[in-house]
Design a protein around this motif. Structure first.
Motif, short mmCIF file in Angstrom:
data_model
loop_
_atom_site.label_atom_id
_atom_site.label_comp_id
_atom_site.label_asym_id
_atom_site.label_seq_id
_atom_site.Cartn_x
_atom_site.Cartn_y
_atom_site.Cartn_z
N ALA A 60 0.84 -1.21 0.00
CA ALA A 60 0.00 0.00 0.00
C ALA A 60 0.87 1.25 0.00
CB ALA A 60 -0.94 0.00 1.21
N GLN A 61 1.95 1.23 0.78
CA GLN A 61 2.86 2.38 0.83
C GLN A 61 3.50 2.61 -0.54
OE1 GLN A 61 6.41 2.00 3.28
NE2 GLN A 61 6.15 4.12 3.94
N GLY A 62 3.93 1.53 -1.19
CA GLY A 62 4.53 1.65 -2.52
C GLY A 62 3.55 2.19 -3.54
N ILE A 63 2.32 1.71 -3.50
CA ILE A 63 1.30 2.20 -4.43
C ILE A 63 1.02 3.67 -4.20
CG2 ILE A 63 -1.17 2.02 -5.00
CD1 ILE A 63 -0.80 -1.07 -4.43
N ALA A 64 0.92 4.07 -2.93
CA ALA A 64 0.67 5.47 -2.61
C ALA A 64 1.82 6.35 -3.10
CB ALA A 64 0.48 5.62 -1.10
N LYS A 65 3.05 5.91 -2.94
CA LYS A 65 4.21 6.68 -3.41
C LYS A 65 4.19 6.83 -4.93
CE LYS A 65 6.76 8.00 -0.01
NZ LYS A 65 6.87 9.43 0.24
#
Length: 68
Positions: A60-65
């Motif tokens: 989720a963090q990677g997608i948000a970035k």
């Protein structure tokens, strides 16, 4: 890690970073015992380290970035 004191409960402010990583997630400011139980039930997350390395949270963090 600079600024750690404002991210953990008072009892954990002076602890070593490895102690904090292995602390229960409710050591993080704003995470209640009920929140910690929900994380444990849903994702088997018991420690700050578990939370920080959970694959779903990392995804989720990677997608948000990437979406920035």
């Amino acid at each position: 890690m600079a600024g750690i004191a404002d991210k953990v409960d008072k009892a954990w402010e002076s602890k070593d970073i490895n102690e904090i990583a292995d602390a229960p997630v409710e050591a993080l400011q704003g995470v209640s015992e009920a929140d910690a139980q929900h994380l444990k039930d849903a994702f088997n997350i018991k420690t700050v380290r578990d939370l920080g390395t959970n694959k779903y949270f990392l995804w989720a963090q990677g997608i948000a970035k990437l979406a920035e």
